[in-house]
Design a protein around this motif. Structure first.
Motif, short mmCIF file in Angstrom:
data_model
loop_
_atom_site.label_atom_id
_atom_site.label_comp_id
_atom_site.label_asym_id
_atom_site.label_seq_id
_atom_site.Cartn_x
_atom_site.Cartn_y
_atom_site.Cartn_z
N GLY A 100 -50.43 1.48 -23.19
CA GLY A 100 -49.53 0.36 -22.94
C GLY A 100 -48.07 0.70 -23.13
O GLY A 100 -47.20 -0.09 -22.77
N THR A 101 -47.78 1.91 -23.66
CA THR A 101 -46.39 2.32 -23.84
C THR A 101 -45.97 3.21 -22.66
O THR A 101 -46.80 3.80 -21.97
N GLU A 102 -44.67 3.30 -22.47
CA GLU A 102 -44.14 4.13 -21.39
C GLU A 102 -44.48 5.60 -21.61
O GLU A 102 -44.83 6.32 -20.68
N ALA A 120 -59.97 4.23 -23.12
CA ALA A 120 -58.90 5.01 -23.72
C ALA A 120 -57.99 4.09 -24.52
O ALA A 120 -57.68 2.98 -24.09
N ARG A 121 -57.58 4.53 -25.71
CA ARG A 121 -56.75 3.69 -26.56
C ARG A 121 -55.45 4.37 -26.99
O ARG A 121 -54.51 3.70 -27.41
N GLN A 122 -55.41 5.70 -26.92
CA GLN A 122 -54.20 6.42 -27.32
C GLN A 122 -54.29 7.85 -26.81
O GLN A 122 -55.36 8.34 -26.45
N ILE A 123 -53.15 8.50 -26.80
CA ILE A 123 -53.09 9.95 -26.64
C ILE A 123 -52.54 10.47 -27.95
O ILE A 123 -51.48 10.03 -28.42
N GLU A 183 -52.92 -2.84 -32.85
CA GLU A 183 -52.60 -4.20 -32.40
C GLU A 183 -51.88 -4.13 -31.05
O GLU A 183 -52.15 -4.95 -30.16
N GLU A 184 -50.98 -3.16 -30.91
CA GLU A 184 -50.23 -2.99 -29.66
C GLU A 184 -51.16 -2.73 -28.48
O GLU A 184 -50.95 -3.24 -27.38
N ALA A 186 -54.39 -3.54 -28.23
CA ALA A 186 -55.17 -4.76 -27.96
C ALA A 186 -54.33 -5.73 -27.14
O ALA A 186 -54.82 -6.32 -26.17
N GLU A 187 -53.07 -5.90 -27.49
CA GLU A 187 -52.19 -6.81 -26.75
C GLU A 187 -51.98 -6.32 -25.32
O GLU A 187 -51.97 -7.09 -24.38
N ALA A 188 -51.78 -4.99 -25.16
CA ALA A 188 -51.58 -4.43 -23.82
C ALA A 188 -52.82 -4.64 -22.95
O ALA A 188 -52.70 -4.92 -21.75
N LEU A 189 -54.00 -4.53 -23.55
CA LEU A 189 -55.24 -4.72 -22.79
C LEU A 189 -55.43 -6.17 -22.36
O LEU A 189 -56.02 -6.45 -21.33
N LYS A 190 -54.93 -7.09 -23.17
CA LYS A 190 -55.03 -8.51 -22.82
C LYS A 190 -54.08 -8.86 -21.68
O LYS A 190 -54.33 -9.79 -20.93
N GLY A 191 -52.97 -8.05 -21.60
CA GLY A 191 -51.90 -8.14 -20.64
C GLY A 191 -51.92 -9.10 -19.60
O GLY A 191 -51.39 -9.68 -18.87
#
Length: 191
Positions: A100-102, A120-123, A183-184, A186-191
């Motif tokens: 969800g981040t640039e 996927a949740r992070q790199i 949390e970030e 989860a919020e991005a996935l709800k987008g």
């Protein structure tokens, strides 16, 4: 006899890249040491002489993210289960780049051809301070028979909304109660 290097020499890179599994160890003050197995083929990239990244999938725990947030220390280990016996360790620090981040999207586009695995949740980005090789004479031979599809299948069935719910329910803190930062995501996935 162990040998230490200030960066990843080509012989170690050639040993690491075809491996089918690697292990990530992290720790934080007051928390248990965590060691997690990870697949290499679709998820791991060596991005420079002192950096590797891997695409991390949603799972039952979130210890790595919590430890990186609290402490940052990280060791990655590879074992050669075929041909030449060898163990390679990369010592350094790691950080989470959340979905969800640039920066996440840039890393995904640059190093994974923009292809994201389900769930996927992070790199995770490791800055390698020292590489080490050792003999690996005690590592047994293993035959690779294939990847499990269970995690991908589970993530696909859950979909983004289900993964967001799962992150909120199970991945916001580690087993020792440390915050993960998911949390970030989860919020991005709800987008």
């Amino acid at each position: 006899m162990a040998k230490f290097f200030d960066s990843i020499p080509n012989p170690l890179r050639r040993m690491v890249e075809p491996q089918r599994i690697f292990f990530v160890a992290t720790a934080a003050d007051g928390a248990r040491v965590n060691i997690s197995p990870r697949p290499t083929a679709e998820t791991l990239r060596i991005t420079g002489p002192n950096e590797l990244i891997y695409l991390d999938m949603t799972g039952s725990g979130a210890e790595t993210a919590a430890h990186l947030k609290a402490d940052g220390r990280m060791t990655v280990m590879f074992c050669s289960f075929e041909e030449q016996p060898m163990i390679v360790r990369f010592f350094g620090t790691g950080r989470s780049v959340f979905k969800g981040t640039e920066e996440y999207q840039t890393l995904l586009d640059t190093h994974f051809d923009g292809k994201e695995l389900p769930g996927a949740r992070q790199i995770v980005v490791q800055t390698i301070e020292q590489a080490q090789s050792s003999c690996g004479y005690g590592v047994p031979f293993f035959d690779y028979t294939g990847e499990r599809s269970t995690l991908k299948d589970w993530s696909t069935r859950k979909g983004d909304a289900g993964i967001a719910e799962y992150l909120e329910e199970k991945n916001l803190v580690s087993q020792d109660g440390l915050p993960t930062g998911f949390e970030e995501v989860a919020e991005a996935l709800k987008g």
